[in-house]
Design a protein around this motif. Sequence first.
Motif, short mmCIF file in Angstrom:
data_model
loop_
_atom_site.label_atom_id
_atom_site.label_comp_id
_atom_site.label_asym_id
_atom_site.label_seq_id
_atom_site.Cartn_x
_atom_site.Cartn_y
_atom_site.Cartn_z
N ASN A 152 -3.96 -24.43 47.35
CA ASN A 152 -5.10 -24.99 48.09
C ASN A 152 -5.10 -24.73 49.58
OD1 ASN A 152 -5.86 -26.00 45.64
ND2 ASN A 152 -5.44 -28.13 46.11
N PHE A 153 -3.96 -24.24 50.13
CA PHE A 153 -3.93 -24.16 51.59
C PHE A 153 -3.50 -22.82 52.16
CE2 PHE A 153 -2.14 -25.22 55.83
CZ PHE A 153 -3.30 -25.72 56.39
N VAL A 154 -2.50 -22.16 51.56
CA VAL A 154 -1.97 -20.92 52.14
C VAL A 154 -2.96 -19.78 51.95
CG1 VAL A 154 -0.11 -19.24 52.03
CG2 VAL A 154 0.39 -21.66 51.71
N PRO A 155 -3.36 -19.10 53.04
CA PRO A 155 -4.26 -17.95 52.90
C PRO A 155 -3.60 -16.82 52.11
CG PRO A 155 -4.20 -18.75 55.17
CD PRO A 155 -3.09 -19.44 54.45
N ALA A 156 -4.42 -16.03 51.42
CA ALA A 156 -3.91 -14.95 50.57
C ALA A 156 -3.14 -13.91 51.38
CB ALA A 156 -5.06 -14.29 49.82
N PHE B 150 4.29 -22.91 60.41
CA PHE B 150 3.34 -23.88 60.98
C PHE B 150 3.28 -23.83 62.50
CE2 PHE B 150 4.33 -25.97 56.87
CZ PHE B 150 3.04 -26.10 56.38
N THR B 151 4.34 -23.33 63.14
CA THR B 151 4.36 -23.30 64.60
C THR B 151 3.84 -21.98 65.17
OG1 THR B 151 6.63 -22.44 64.68
CG2 THR B 151 6.36 -24.83 64.58
N ASP B 152 3.43 -21.06 64.30
CA ASP B 152 2.91 -19.77 64.75
C ASP B 152 1.52 -19.96 65.35
OD1 ASP B 152 2.19 -17.17 65.17
OD2 ASP B 152 2.31 -16.54 63.06
N LEU B 153 1.37 -19.59 66.61
CA LEU B 153 0.08 -19.77 67.29
C LEU B 153 -1.02 -18.92 66.69
CD1 LEU B 153 1.28 -19.89 71.01
CD2 LEU B 153 0.77 -21.81 69.49
N ASP B 154 -0.65 -17.84 66.00
CA ASP B 154 -1.65 -16.96 65.38
C ASP B 154 -1.99 -17.39 63.96
OD1 ASP B 154 -1.76 -15.33 67.65
OD2 ASP B 154 -0.02 -14.15 66.99
N ASN B 155 -1.39 -18.45 63.49
CA ASN B 155 -1.64 -18.95 62.14
C ASN B 155 -2.85 -19.89 62.19
OD1 ASN B 155 -1.65 -20.18 59.63
ND2 ASN B 155 0.57 -20.28 59.49
N ALA B 156 -4.00 -19.43 61.73
CA ALA B 156 -5.22 -20.23 61.81
C ALA B 156 -5.11 -21.49 60.96
CB ALA B 156 -6.42 -19.39 61.36
N ALA B 157 -4.41 -21.42 59.84
CA ALA B 157 -4.25 -22.60 58.99
C ALA B 157 -3.43 -23.66 59.70
CB ALA B 157 -3.57 -22.21 57.67
N ALA B 158 -2.37 -23.26 60.42
CA ALA B 158 -1.56 -24.21 61.17
C ALA B 158 -2.37 -24.81 62.32
CB ALA B 158 -0.31 -23.52 61.70
N SER B 159 -3.22 -24.02 62.96
CA SER B 159 -4.07 -24.54 64.04
C SER B 159 -5.02 -25.61 63.52
CB SER B 159 -4.86 -23.39 64.67
OG SER B 159 -4.00 -22.44 65.26
N THR C 131 11.49 -22.74 61.34
CA THR C 131 10.26 -23.41 60.96
C THR C 131 9.50 -22.65 59.88
OG1 THR C 131 9.24 -22.29 62.86
CG2 THR C 131 9.95 -24.55 63.18
N ALA C 132 10.10 -21.61 59.27
CA ALA C 132 9.44 -20.84 58.22
C ALA C 132 9.20 -21.72 57.00
CB ALA C 132 10.28 -19.63 57.85
#
Length: 382
Positions: free
Chosen positions: A183-187, A198-207, A32-33
């Motif tokens: 526009n979306f991926v954090p630095a 996107f499936t990473d629970l610690d990824n705030a953008a995915a949440s 899912t990377a």
Amino acid sequence: MGLIQAVKGAVGGVLADQWKDFYTVPAGLPATAALFAAVPQGTNAGRGSNTSGSSNIITNGSRIVVPEGYGLLLFQDGAITGFVAEPGGYEWRSDDLNSQSIFAGDGIVTPLIKQSWERFKFGGQPGGQQAAFFVSLKELPDNRFGTQSEIYWDDGFLNTQVGAVTRGSYTLKIVDPILFVKNFVPASYLQPGKVFDFTDLDNAAASQLFNEVVGSLAPAFSLYTNDPGKGNRITKLQQDSLGFAQSLSAAVEQGYHWKSDRGLAIVKTAIVSIEYDANTRELLKTVQRADALSGGRGNSNLQASVAQGIQSAGENGGAAGLVGVGMATGMFGAGAMQQPVAPAAPAADDPVARLQKAKEMLDLGLITQDDYNALKAKALGL
């Protein structure tokens, strides 16, 4: 001492960065990377020796292999400078001083002196930053959604508001990698060793995406069940992964502009379960019964019921039973089979009236000729 260390670091870094690198996909990536940095392969079964190069400098002449299903984004000092969408092997070329190499035909003495002087001014570090990132162009699976309480929508088939608790998953695709990164991926994910998943629970953008999908479920259900092209059937939701994905993607785009602002789109959905609330369940039962009694099947059921009633009335010998059957025929049979309503029944003890009613039922096809003959004989006392 600081001056000596700076000179040592500058010269050592310049010499190490003269080697050409071979960049490829890092090992151990999850399926899912979505975005990750290309990594140099410094060793090959212990034979490689290019292990001291700078992590943020790509030497001219270095090779980068782009595998199937991935694109390659090139960065120079934080800005996107190029994108490759076709698989294959590519060679890095840059006018940046830090990328010049004696092995790439950029000269022997001049690049070494200039690079050493520039790095000395930055304490031995390169004064620039270059990077290559792979971005997935495949469908990314296992993006899950679910509601903790009922969501409600206006259902076109049931013609009322219905509610349910639902859960499932969807596949996601990056349709515009440049827009996605800008526009979306954090630095924090635009550096070596980081993987945007996107499936990473610690990824705030995915949440955030998860919350937006849940917020779009009610309008997505409404779009689907109110679309005549989908048959307006609530029961088709779990069988039409592509159709509902289109409705969900349209609802997400309308509410949150995934495609136009972030370069993302929902491709397929899989609804694992829909648990309707009590009112909706009761309504579905009523509609199912109505469906079962509609059309030719309803006429067959009605004829069977009338025939059974006639048989019971005949066995009991009661004229009132036949009159009751006649009334049922007038109430249900006439409407269901588009026949005129029968006139009011004559007196129950009149054998002529009983025969007339039986003849009407024979003409309507509600009884057979044998049934009529039996009733005729009984009415006449034969």
